[in-house]
Write a protein that holds these residues in place. Structure first.
Motif, short mmCIF file in Angstrom:
data_model
loop_
_atom_site.label_atom_id
_atom_site.label_comp_id
_atom_site.label_asym_id
_atom_site.label_seq_id
_atom_site.Cartn_x
_atom_site.Cartn_y
_atom_site.Cartn_z
N ALA A 87 -0.15 -2.45 -8.32
CA ALA A 87 -0.82 -1.94 -7.12
C ALA A 87 -2.33 -2.10 -7.26
N SER A 88 -2.86 -1.87 -8.44
CA SER A 88 -4.30 -2.04 -8.68
C SER A 88 -4.69 -3.50 -8.50
N GLN A 89 -3.90 -4.40 -9.04
CA GLN A 89 -4.20 -5.82 -8.91
C GLN A 89 -4.10 -6.29 -7.46
N ARG A 90 -3.15 -5.74 -6.71
CA ARG A 90 -3.04 -6.09 -5.29
C ARG A 90 -4.30 -5.66 -4.54
N GLN A 91 -4.80 -4.47 -4.85
CA GLN A 91 -6.01 -3.99 -4.20
C GLN A 91 -7.21 -4.87 -4.54
N MET A 92 -7.32 -5.27 -5.79
CA MET A 92 -8.43 -6.14 -6.18
C MET A 92 -8.31 -7.51 -5.51
N ALA A 93 -7.10 -8.03 -5.38
CA ALA A 93 -6.89 -9.31 -4.71
C ALA A 93 -7.26 -9.19 -3.23
N ARG A 94 -6.92 -8.06 -2.63
CA ARG A 94 -7.25 -7.83 -1.22
C ARG A 94 -8.78 -7.77 -1.04
N LEU A 95 -9.45 -7.09 -1.96
CA LEU A 95 -10.91 -7.00 -1.91
C LEU A 95 -11.53 -8.40 -2.05
#
Length: 121
Positions: free
Chosen positions: A89-97
């Motif tokens: 979930a953290s990596q998905r958020q960073m990818a979205r950013l």
């Protein structure tokens, strides 16, 4: 930070606790001063954070074999599990950013944050 805060709240940790766990996962066992430097936290704040993480069973403190005055902080299996469960979930958020900012701005942001971290304030 909203989505990250929600993920962390669901995991039962604060942003600062997550940073400490991530530092320990990436660097291995460390003394509190090193953790504070790498997580960009004041040592008195880190002391409270480590106490909470220890109460939750996510880290352990031991005495250094060579210097009995020095503590060494290590992530427990429960801490490893918490990171593993929430890392996607953290990596998905960073990818979205990164996607929303674009690669150039994203890399610039990381460089600026690194510069800020290097300042001796």
């Amino acid at each position: 930070m909203g989505p990250i805060r929600n993920m962390l709240a669901d995991a039962g940790v604060t942003e600062q606790q997550w940073r400490v766990l991530r530092v320990l996962m990436e660097e291995g066992p460390l003394d509190p001063t090193s953790i504070a430097e790498r997580a960009v936290l004041l040592l008195p704040s880190l002391t409270r954070i480590l106490q909470k993480l220890e109460e939750k069973g996510l880290v352990t403190r031991t005495r250094d074999d060579n210097d009995r005055r020095r503590q060494v902080i290590t992530v427990t299996e429960a801490g490893h599990a918490l990171i593993a469960q929430n890392m996607p979930a953290s990596q998905r958020q960073m990818a979205r950013l990164r996607e929303e900012l674009g690669d150039e701005k994203y890399q610039g942001l990381l460089a600026l944050l690194d510069d800020l971290n290097q300042l001796d304030l």
